[in-house]
Design a protein around this motif. Sequence first.
Motif, PDB file in Angstrom:
ATOM      1  N   SER A 258      39.015  16.168  77.717  1.00 55.98           N
ATOM      2  CA  SER A 258      38.284  15.191  76.907  1.00 55.98           C
ATOM      3  C   SER A 258      38.011  13.970  77.768  1.00 55.98           C
ATOM      4  O   SER A 258      38.823  13.593  78.619  1.00 55.98           O
ATOM      5  N   GLY A 259      36.838  13.349  77.566  1.00 60.55           N
ATOM      6  CA  GLY A 259      36.483  12.163  78.339  1.00 60.55           C
ATOM      7  C   GLY A 259      34.993  12.039  78.517  1.00 60.55           C
ATOM      8  O   GLY A 259      34.214  12.424  77.633  1.00 60.55           O
ATOM      9  N   SER A 260      34.585  11.507  79.657  1.00 59.74           N
ATOM     10  CA  SER A 260      33.157  11.375  79.943  1.00 59.74           C
ATOM     11  C   SER A 260      32.555  12.759  80.143  1.00 59.74           C
ATOM     12  O   SER A 260      33.247  13.698  80.547  1.00 59.74           O
ATOM     13  N   PRO A 261      31.262  12.926  79.841  1.00 62.02           N
ATOM     14  CA  PRO A 261      30.641  14.245  80.038  1.00 62.02           C
ATOM     15  C   PRO A 261      30.812  14.718  81.478  1.00 62.02           C
ATOM     16  O   PRO A 261      30.603  13.958  82.428  1.00 62.02           O
TER      17      PRO A 261
ATOM     18  N   GLU B  96      27.088  25.813  85.844  1.00 63.64           N
ATOM     19  CA  GLU B  96      26.290  24.995  86.753  1.00 63.64           C
ATOM     20  C   GLU B  96      25.306  24.090  86.023  1.00 63.64           C
ATOM     21  O   GLU B  96      24.816  23.114  86.591  1.00 63.64           O
ATOM     22  N   HIS B  97      25.018  24.397  84.758  1.00 60.57           N
ATOM     23  CA  HIS B  97      23.951  23.671  84.064  1.00 60.57           C
ATOM     24  C   HIS B  97      24.412  22.921  82.811  1.00 60.57           C
ATOM     25  O   HIS B  97      23.664  22.072  82.313  1.00 60.57           O
ATOM     26  N   ALA B  98      25.592  23.227  82.300  1.00 66.19           N
ATOM     27  CA  ALA B  98      26.051  22.610  81.047  1.00 66.19           C
ATOM     28  C   ALA B  98      27.110  21.546  81.325  1.00 66.19           C
ATOM     29  O   ALA B  98      27.963  21.703  82.204  1.00 66.19           O
ATOM     30  N   SER B  99      27.039  20.471  80.544  1.00 62.41           N
ATOM     31  CA  SER B  99      28.039  19.410  80.600  1.00 62.41           C
ATOM     32  C   SER B  99      28.532  19.129  79.195  1.00 62.41           C
ATOM     33  O   SER B  99      27.808  19.340  78.209  1.00 62.41           O
ATOM     34  N   ALA B 100      29.751  18.644  79.070  1.00 58.49           N
ATOM     35  CA  ALA B 100      30.305  18.308  77.759  1.00 58.49           C
ATOM     36  C   ALA B 100      31.421  17.297  77.942  1.00 58.49           C
ATOM     37  O   ALA B 100      32.021  17.171  79.019  1.00 58.49           O
ATOM     38  N   SER B 101      31.697  16.567  76.875  1.00 58.66           N
ATOM     39  CA  SER B 101      32.762  15.561  76.910  1.00 58.66           C
ATOM     40  C   SER B 101      34.070  16.069  76.320  1.00 58.66           C
ATOM     41  O   SER B 101      35.088  15.374  76.398  1.00 58.66           O
TER      42      SER B 101
ATOM     43  N   LEU C 121      35.397  13.552  92.869  1.00 60.01           N
ATOM     44  CA  LEU C 121      35.505  13.993  91.490  1.00 60.01           C
ATOM     45  C   LEU C 121      36.077  12.894  90.613  1.00 60.01           C
ATOM     46  O   LEU C 121      35.624  12.667  89.486  1.00 60.01           O
ATOM     47  N   LEU C 122      37.057  12.160  91.116  1.00 60.36           N
ATOM     48  CA  LEU C 122      37.691  11.110  90.329  1.00 60.36           C
ATOM     49  C   LEU C 122      36.726   9.978  90.010  1.00 60.36           C
ATOM     50  O   LEU C 122      36.842   9.338  88.966  1.00 60.36           O
ATOM     51  N   HIS C 123      35.772   9.722  90.878  1.00 56.64           N
ATOM     52  CA  HIS C 123      34.818   8.633  90.648  1.00 56.64           C
ATOM     53  C   HIS C 123      33.758   9.011  89.619  1.00 56.64           C
ATOM     54  O   HIS C 123      33.053   8.134  89.104  1.00 56.64           O
ATOM     55  N   GLY C 124      33.648  10.265  89.300  1.00 56.73           N
ATOM     56  CA  GLY C 124      32.705  10.691  88.280  1.00 56.73           C
ATOM     57  C   GLY C 124      33.276  10.723  86.884  1.00 56.73           C
ATOM     58  O   GLY C 124      32.556  11.013  85.922  1.00 56.73           O
ATOM     59  N   LEU C 125      34.566  10.416  86.758  1.00 56.64           N
ATOM     60  CA  LEU C 125      35.237  10.470  85.460  1.00 56.64           C
ATOM     61  C   LEU C 125      35.474   9.077  84.906  1.00 56.64           C
ATOM     62  O   LEU C 125      35.759   8.141  85.656  1.00 56.64           O
ATOM     63  N   SER C 126      35.386   8.937  83.594  1.00 57.88           N
ATOM     64  CA  SER C 126      35.725   7.677  82.951  1.00 57.88           C
ATOM     65  C   SER C 126      37.239   7.507  82.913  1.00 57.88           C
ATOM     66  O   SER C 126      38.003   8.466  83.063  1.00 57.88           O
ATOM     67  N   ASP C 127      37.688   6.276  82.704  1.00 64.65           N
ATOM     68  CA  ASP C 127      39.133   6.016  82.627  1.00 64.65           C
ATOM     69  C   ASP C 127      39.780   6.747  81.463  1.00 64.65           C
ATOM     70  O   ASP C 127      40.993   6.979  81.469  1.00 64.65           O
ATOM     71  N   GLU C 128      38.990   7.114  80.446  1.00 68.81           N
ATOM     72  CA  GLU C 128      39.539   7.784  79.266  1.00 68.81           C
ATOM     73  C   GLU C 128      39.687   9.295  79.444  1.00 68.81           C
ATOM     74  O   GLU C 128      40.208   9.975  78.558  1.00 68.81           O
ATOM     75  N   SER C 129      39.236   9.826  80.555  1.00 68.22           N
ATOM     76  CA  SER C 129      39.241  11.272  80.737  1.00 68.22           C
ATOM     77  C   SER C 129      40.668  11.802  80.892  1.00 68.22           C
ATOM     78  O   SER C 129      41.476  11.231  81.628  1.00 68.22           O
ATOM     79  N   ARG C 130      40.946  12.901  80.204  1.00 66.01           N
ATOM     80  CA  ARG C 130      42.280  13.494  80.222  1.00 66.01           C
ATOM     81  C   ARG C 130      42.171  15.019  80.207  1.00 66.01           C
ATOM     82  O   ARG C 130      41.243  15.595  79.633  1.00 66.01           O
ATOM     83  N   LEU C 131      43.161  15.663  80.810  1.00 68.03           N
ATOM     84  CA  LEU C 131      43.285  17.116  80.802  1.00 68.03           C
ATOM     85  C   LEU C 131      44.682  17.507  80.370  1.00 68.03           C
ATOM     86  O   LEU C 131      45.671  16.857  80.750  1.00 68.03           O
ATOM     87  N   VAL C 132      44.754  18.548  79.573  1.00 70.80           N
ATOM     88  CA  VAL C 132      46.019  19.220  79.292  1.00 70.80           C
ATOM     89  C   VAL C 132      45.834  20.656  79.773  1.00 70.80           C
ATOM     90  O   VAL C 132      44.823  21.295  79.432  1.00 70.80           O
ATOM     91  N   VAL C 133      46.773  21.159  80.576  1.00 70.84           N
ATOM     92  CA  VAL C 133      46.564  22.431  81.262  1.00 70.84           C
ATOM     93  C   VAL C 133      47.843  23.262  81.283  1.00 70.84           C
ATOM     94  O   VAL C 133      48.955  22.726  81.245  1.00 70.84           O
ATOM     95  N   SER C 134      47.652  24.571  81.397  1.00 73.06           N
ATOM     96  CA  SER C 134      48.794  25.456  81.569  1.00 73.06           C
ATOM     97  C   SER C 134      49.474  25.241  82.904  1.00 73.06           C
ATOM     98  O   SER C 134      50.695  25.369  83.027  1.00 73.06           O
TER      99      SER C 134
END
Length: 276
Positions: A8-11, A75-80, A227-240
Motif C-alpha cells: 500500500s502507498g503511492s502508485p 509492465e503496464h499496470a500500476s496501483a496503490s 526504487l526508494l525515491h519513487g515511493l511515498s513516505d506512506e508506502s508499506r509492504l507486508v511479505v512472507s
Amino acid sequence: MCRWLAYSGSPVPLDDLLYKPANSLVMQGKHARMGVETTNGDGFGVGWYGATPIPGVFHSTEPVWHDRNLRELAEHASASRVFAHIRATTGTAVQQTNCHPFRHGRWLWMHNGALSDFLKVKRDLAMAVEPGLYPEIEGSTDSELFFYLALTFGLEQDPRAAVSEAVGFIEDTGRRHGIEHPIQMTVATTDGDTTWAFRYSSEGKSRSLFHSTDVATLRAQYPENPLLHGLSDESRLVVSEPLGDLRGAWVEVPDAMCVVVHEGEEELHPFAPSSS
C-alpha cells in the motif's frame, strides 16, 4: 505452502513489486528462502484497486515465472494497493478458482499455511458458513473456506475479531476430530483502505512474516537506490519473506500478532483465537 505480498502507498508499477526486487515474488516461485517448499509453482494471483471500490483480480494456474500475460500486465499496470500470491498446493486441485487472493465485494484475502487434515473437518466448517455467503465459494481450498468463515464472523465490521473467532472455531472443530494442531497461517486481508495481516499457528511455530520499515529512513540510508525515491513516505509492504537484502529494511512480525497498516502507519496487536 505459499508466498505473498501486500503493498500500500503511492502508485507503483506491478513490475517493481513482482519482478525487479532481488528476491522478488517471481524469484520466490522457484527459489523461496523461508518457505516449507523452495518451489511455489501451482498458480498465482494478483489483486489491485483501481478506479472503482471493487478490486480487480488476475489468476493463473501457470507457474508465476512462466506466465507471459503476467509479464505484460506488470509492465503496464500500476496501483496503490496490491495483493500478490504464489501457490504451493497442500492437496487441493491446481485451478484458477483455487488461486489467491480471493475476493468478496471490496475485500481481498490470501493465506499461507493450511488447515490440518482438512478433509476431516471440511464439512463441519462449511456448514458454519452463513447461508447467504455459501454460494459464493467457487473453489475447493481450505484458504477460501477460511475466508468465508471470517466473513460469517463479521470480517467486514471488525476484521481482528472476526479472524480471531474464525480461528477459534477452526481449532475447536479440529480438536473435536482429534487434530492436535488444527491451523497454520499467515493471512492478509484488506478492504482497499486498510490492510490487516496475521501470523499464528496452533503449535506456536508459525510461517515467516515481515513488514517494511519507514521509507524515509531507508531513503536516507540508501540515497543511490532509485526504487526508494519513487515511493511515498506512506508506502508499506507486508511479505512472507523479504524482497531484498537492504539492512534495516525489514522487521519480522512476532508470532501470534496482527499488524494493521493504514495511511503509512503500522500498529501491532496481540492475536489469539476466541470462541464464538
